[in-house]
Design a protein around this motif. Structure first.
Motif, PDB file in Angstrom:
ATOM      1  N   LEU A  58       0.756  -1.367  -0.114  1.00 40.25           N
ATOM      2  CA  LEU A  58      -0.404  -0.317   0.459  1.00 40.25           C
ATOM      3  C   LEU A  58       0.625   0.629   0.087  1.00 40.25           C
ATOM      4  CD1 LEU A  58      -2.783   0.556   0.675  1.00 40.25           C
ATOM      5  CD2 LEU A  58      -2.444   1.129   2.112  1.00 40.25           C
ATOM      6  N   TRP A 129       2.571  -5.098  -7.788  1.00 48.93           N
ATOM      7  CA  TRP A 129       1.968  -4.107  -7.379  1.00 48.93           C
ATOM      8  C   TRP A 129       1.030  -5.489  -5.979  1.00 48.93           C
ATOM      9  CZ3 TRP A 129       1.872  -5.338 -12.263  1.00 48.93           C
ATOM     10  CH2 TRP A 129       0.352  -5.798 -12.993  1.00 48.93           C
ATOM     11  N   THR A 403      -7.044   5.275   2.246  1.00 47.96           N
ATOM     12  CA  THR A 403      -6.915   3.797   2.833  1.00 47.96           C
ATOM     13  C   THR A 403      -5.757   3.007   3.818  1.00 47.96           C
ATOM     14  OG1 THR A 403      -5.090   3.518   0.377  1.00 47.96           O
ATOM     15  CG2 THR A 403      -7.485   3.011   0.227  1.00 47.96           C
ATOM     16  N   MET A 493     -10.304   1.158 -15.829  1.00 50.05           N
ATOM     17  CA  MET A 493      -8.604   0.279 -15.548  1.00 50.05           C
ATOM     18  C   MET A 493      -8.891  -1.375 -15.343  1.00 50.05           C
ATOM     19  SD  MET A 493      -5.762   2.152 -14.549  1.00 50.05           S
ATOM     20  CE  MET A 493      -5.450   1.168 -13.190  1.00 50.05           C
TER      21      MET A 493
ATOM     22  N   ASP B  96     -11.918  -7.633  -2.311  1.00 54.12           N
ATOM     23  CA  ASP B  96     -10.583  -6.983  -2.833  1.00 54.12           C
ATOM     24  C   ASP B  96      -9.894  -7.194  -4.448  1.00 54.12           C
ATOM     25  OD1 ASP B  96     -10.154  -5.762  -0.273  1.00 54.12           O
ATOM     26  OD2 ASP B  96     -10.644  -7.207   0.326  1.00 54.12           O
ATOM     27  N   MET B  97      -9.244  -5.685  -4.450  1.00 50.45           N
ATOM     28  CA  MET B  97      -8.962  -5.979  -6.013  1.00 50.45           C
ATOM     29  C   MET B  97      -7.191  -6.588  -4.785  1.00 50.45           C
ATOM     30  SD  MET B  97      -9.464  -2.906  -8.440  1.00 50.45           S
ATOM     31  CE  MET B  97      -8.848  -4.687  -9.767  1.00 50.45           C
ATOM     32  N   ASN B  98      -6.668  -7.186  -6.218  1.00 50.90           N
ATOM     33  CA  ASN B  98      -5.309  -7.471  -5.747  1.00 50.90           C
ATOM     34  C   ASN B  98      -4.099  -6.596  -5.657  1.00 50.90           C
ATOM     35  OD1 ASN B  98      -4.572  -7.102  -8.666  1.00 50.90           O
ATOM     36  ND2 ASN B  98      -4.329  -8.788  -8.939  1.00 50.90           N
ATOM     37  N   HIS B  99      -4.726  -5.219  -6.211  1.00 47.91           N
ATOM     38  CA  HIS B  99      -3.504  -4.044  -5.950  1.00 47.91           C
ATOM     39  C   HIS B  99      -4.034  -2.979  -4.793  1.00 47.91           C
ATOM     40  CE1 HIS B  99      -1.878  -0.612  -6.827  1.00 47.91           C
ATOM     41  NE2 HIS B  99      -1.781  -0.653  -8.478  1.00 47.91           N
ATOM     42  N   ALA B 100      -3.072  -2.809  -4.359  1.00 44.21           N
ATOM     43  CA  ALA B 100      -3.078  -1.936  -2.887  1.00 44.21           C
ATOM     44  C   ALA B 100      -4.141  -0.340  -3.098  1.00 44.21           C
ATOM     45  CB  ALA B 100      -1.923  -1.717  -2.449  1.00 44.21           C
ATOM     46  N   GLY B 101      -4.727   0.076  -2.485  1.00 41.50           N
ATOM     47  CA  GLY B 101      -5.563   1.331  -2.261  1.00 41.50           C
ATOM     48  C   GLY B 101      -6.308   1.091  -3.118  1.00 41.50           C
ATOM     49  N   MET B 102      -7.502  -0.418  -2.969  1.00 40.57           N
ATOM     50  CA  MET B 102      -8.694   0.939  -3.375  1.00 40.57           C
ATOM     51  C   MET B 102      -9.255   0.054  -2.662  1.00 40.57           C
ATOM     52  SD  MET B 102      -8.358   0.670  -6.794  1.00 40.57           S
ATOM     53  CE  MET B 102     -10.302   0.885  -7.306  1.00 40.57           C
ATOM     54  N   THR B 103     -10.526   0.500  -2.380  1.00 43.99           N
ATOM     55  CA  THR B 103     -11.636   0.140  -1.118  1.00 43.99           C
ATOM     56  C   THR B 103     -12.360  -0.827  -1.162  1.00 43.99           C
ATOM     57  OG1 THR B 103     -12.180   3.012  -1.511  1.00 43.99           O
ATOM     58  CG2 THR B 103     -14.052   1.346   0.277  1.00 43.99           C
ATOM     59  N   PRO B 104     -12.488  -1.515  -0.201  1.00 45.29           N
ATOM     60  CA  PRO B 104     -12.281  -3.100  -0.571  1.00 45.29           C
ATOM     61  C   PRO B 104     -14.906  -2.794  -0.860  1.00 45.29           C
ATOM     62  CG  PRO B 104     -12.635  -2.659   2.037  1.00 45.29           C
ATOM     63  CD  PRO B 104     -11.758  -1.891   0.643  1.00 45.29           C
ATOM     64  N   THR B 124     -15.915  -3.076  -8.549  1.00 46.39           N
ATOM     65  CA  THR B 124     -16.257  -1.276  -8.640  1.00 46.39           C
ATOM     66  C   THR B 124     -14.828  -1.138  -9.891  1.00 46.39           C
ATOM     67  OG1 THR B 124     -14.549  -1.405  -7.040  1.00 46.39           O
ATOM     68  CG2 THR B 124     -16.936  -0.469  -7.064  1.00 46.39           C
ATOM     69  N   MET B 125     -14.156  -2.031 -10.380  1.00 41.87           N
ATOM     70  CA  MET B 125     -13.123  -1.952 -11.428  1.00 41.87           C
ATOM     71  C   MET B 125     -12.225  -3.376 -12.025  1.00 41.87           C
ATOM     72  SD  MET B 125      -8.756  -0.367 -11.145  1.00 41.87           S
ATOM     73  CE  MET B 125      -9.455   1.569 -10.064  1.00 41.87           C
ATOM     74  N   GLY B 126     -12.236  -3.053 -12.799  1.00 40.90           N
ATOM     75  CA  GLY B 126     -12.562  -4.058 -13.965  1.00 40.90           C
ATOM     76  C   GLY B 126     -10.317  -4.282 -13.697  1.00 40.90           C
TER      77      GLY B 126
END
Lengths: 502, 155
Positions: A58, A129, A403, A493, B96-104, B124-126
């Motif tokens: 993060l 990431w 976050t 995205m 959760d996305m596997n990328h950090a920084g996304m709201t679950p 919420t995102m592809g």
């Protein structure tokens, strides 16, 4: 009234300036970042291997990158100033003096360039990431590299020749509104000690030398006492001699020159962003940029790598990759990614820059080499490159800057078993994506305007009577990159990792 | 005076020189440390992020693959290693996305049968997602099961 008296000087701002002039200000900034890095490393190896719930992934991929590019745009190279990687090295150097000078054949940007491409490649290859453990390895590796390079090699060899983050920051800070520079050049004319690069040395004292030595020293010779005493304040370890320093390239904002200057003649002054890119002056510690092809390659990776890095996060990249798999029969990620990188960072720039430079040289009818034209005009793409990085990293940062709160709460809960920071507030995120898109396009637009402006200035200097014709090929490249970046940012995205297997 | 712009005009050059033996010792020490650190780091990689024992979970989406275009129907079947449905009343689902920084994102499920749950979730995102199934087994044992949801289609 000197020129600098009319310019904003951050070091003269009451509280901030006093803090920055404080001898230990850098260590004071490095220490908290070092502690945060330690927590990230610990969490990378011993925390949950889930990227959105791990502080390493993060903070490294969302907050660090976003804050760095925003700081570079709004201020200057403040990350290098507070660089945590330098803290262990500085402590070690209190006990061990490095013995070797950096090899002459490596005194260029090639090692950093290779590492820069390597980090971008590994990021895509190993899906950093989404991998806390691999991110932890990268952070530890970075600390180790900085520590060991500077443990053995004198001066700031790691920062100047090795560090890919540093090179990124150097290039981006050429757009920054602040630069470390002399306040009044006239003061430097009469300076005989050159402390800004040589460092400040304590005067000789009877305590240090025996009577014979003292008798041999002419007390009226300041240079003698200056160079023979113990070093009490470093000068610039990146070989930037202030009177001949141009802009922020290679400057880590460490402020050693500020602390060393006995005339208090170095400041953190405001300037016109990107103006230094146009300059063809011989730069201290760098030389003639028109002859530095290594810098041009660095710029190529900075600019074209920005577009590639953003492109890798959207759906069409998978279509391209699947087409490559069908055409070649490769079924693993490595060759596909290698081909993508070779095209984006080698073939495409070589074609575009080569043709543009050939046209410009032909237009201007100048008797200079093609490389010289490439070296000079490629610099004009730096603002656009920063615009693309800002749009990409800004997206992740702005949509997820809060976050860290729930992840920190979650970390405390899972570590101590008690909600000392409260229950995780998972709803906290950042700005909605619909709001962030106009900001992204704004960054790209600013980058394009900057690149066109710089290209025009360079063209006007290069071909005063055929400016438009010299400018046109480089404007075309800038508009082409801008268009592809805008298209990329407007795509939904699609952050995937294991594309080839599907 | 030396050219101050020269690389060799260094503060370090005034430091007292050490023997080459000392340099070799430093190098050897550094190499040993690096090998030890690399060995340690490679050896300590966690094998799985979340453990849920022998619990088996089957998750189905409608549409499949899931998209970001509106809520996606979700059905979950939970059983033990022998295939016997789990006797639990509540199941929490976090995406959760596997990328950090996304709201679950969270799904509210209702029980449709023994070990069977259904509900909706809004991606919420592809991109690559995973969902975490959290519940409590008989005997107050908590479990967390991670299920990968690769390739959610963007709108």
């Amino acid at each position: 009234m000197s020129v600098s008296d009319r310019r904003f000087d951050l070091l003269r701002v009451p509280v901030v300036g006093r803090f920055l002039r404080w001898r230990w200000s850098r260590a004071a900034m490095q220490t908290p970042l070092f502690l945060i890095s330690a927590v990230m490393i610990w969490h990378a190896f011993f925390g949950p291997q889930l990227a959105p719930k791990n502080l390493a992934t993060l903070l490294a991929w969302v907050h660090f990158r976003g804050l760095v590019v925003l700081l570079l745009l709004l201020g200057g190279n403040f990350f290098c100033m507070a660089c945590p990687f330098m803290l262990p090295r500085q402590l070690a150097r209190r006990f061990i003096s490095p013995q070797w000078t950096w090899p002459r054949w490596l005194r260029n940007k090639t090692p950093a360039l290779i590492l820069f491409v390597g980090v971008l490649f590994v990021y895509e290859w190993l899906d950093l990431w989404s991998d806390p453990w691999a991110t932890g390895i990268l952070i530890v590796g970075y600390f180790a590299a900085a520590f060991f390079v500077d443990l053995f090699f004198k001066r700031a060899s790691f920062c100047k020749f090795v560090c890919p983050i540093g090179q990124f920051n150097f290039l981006a800070s050429s757009i920054s509104p602040l630069e470390v520079t002399v306040r009044d050049p006239n003061v430097c004319v009469n300076c005989h000690t050159h402390d800004c690069i040589a460092g400040t040395h304590a005067p000789l004292s009877l305590a240090n030398f025996d009577a014979t030595s003292v008798a041999l020293i002419d007390a009226s010779a300041p240079a003698m006492t200056h160079t023979c005493g113990k070093l009490i304040q470093r000068g610039c370890e990146l070989d930037l001699y202030q009177p001949r320093k141009v802009g922020n390239l290679d400057c880590t904002f460490c402020l050693d020159c500020v602390h060393a200057c006995p005339h208090d003649n170095v400041g953190l002054l405001a300037r016109v962003p990107a103006e230094e890119i146009v300059s063809t002056e011989i730069r201290s510690g760098i030389g003639n940029l028109d002859r530095r092809t290594d810098w041009s390659w660095l710029i190529v990776v900075f600019v074209f790598g920005a577009v590639l890095n953003a492109f890798a996060m959207i759906s069409p990249v998978y279509t391209v990759e699947q087409a490559f798999v069908r055409a070649t029969g490769f079924d693993s990620k490595l060759p596909v990614l290698a081909a993508l990188f070779a095209f984006a960072l080698l073939i495409e720039p070589a074609i575009l820059l080569g043709i543009a430079a050939w046209l410009t040289r032909k237009t201007a009818d100048a008797g200079v080499s093609l490389w010289m034209v490439i070296n000079r005009f490629t610099r004009s793409l730096v603002p656009l490159g920063l615009g693309v990085w800002l749009a990409h990293y800004g997206f992740h940062f702005l949509t997820g800057f809060l976050t860290f709160v729930p992840v920190a709460q979650y970390t405390v809960r899972t570590t101590f078993g008690v909600d000392y920071l409260g229950a995780p507030l998972w709803r906290l995120g950042g700005l909605p994506q619909s709001l962030v898109l106009p900001i992204e396009l704004g960054f790209l637009g600013l980058g394009l305007i900057g690149s066109l402006g710089v290209a025009w200035r360079i063209a006007a200097d290069f071909a005063p009577f055929k400016t438009l014709k010299a400018f046109a090929p480089w404007a075309f490249i800038a508009v082409l990159l801008f268009t592809s970046a805008c298209w990329t940012m407007s795509q939904p995205m699609d952050m995937r990792g294991t594309f080839v297997a599907r | 005076m030396d050219d101050p712009n020269s690389f060799l005009f260094t503060a370090g050059m005034f430091a007292s020189p050490k023997t080459s033996r000392a340099s070799r010792l430093q190098l050897a020490f550094a190499a040993m440390l690096a090998i030890f650190a690399a060995n340690f780091l490679v050896g300590c990689r966690p094998k799985t992020p979340v453990h849920a024992g022998s619990l088996l979970a089957t998750v189905q989406f409608e549409p499949n693959p899931p998209t970001t275009h509106g809520p996606v129907k979700l059905s979950v079947s939970l059983s033990d290693a022998a295939g016997k449905p789990l006797q639990i009343d509540q199941l929490e689902v976090e995406g959760d996305m596997n990328h950090a920084g996304m709201t679950p994102v969270f799904a509210h499920l209702h029980k449709t049968g023994p070990g069977q749950f259904a509900g909706e979730i809004q991606f919420t995102m592809g991109g690559d997602w995973f969902i975490l199934l959290t519940g409590q087994l008989p005997g107050n044992t908590h479990f967390i099961k991670k299920i990968d949801v690769p390739g959610v289609k963007p709108q």
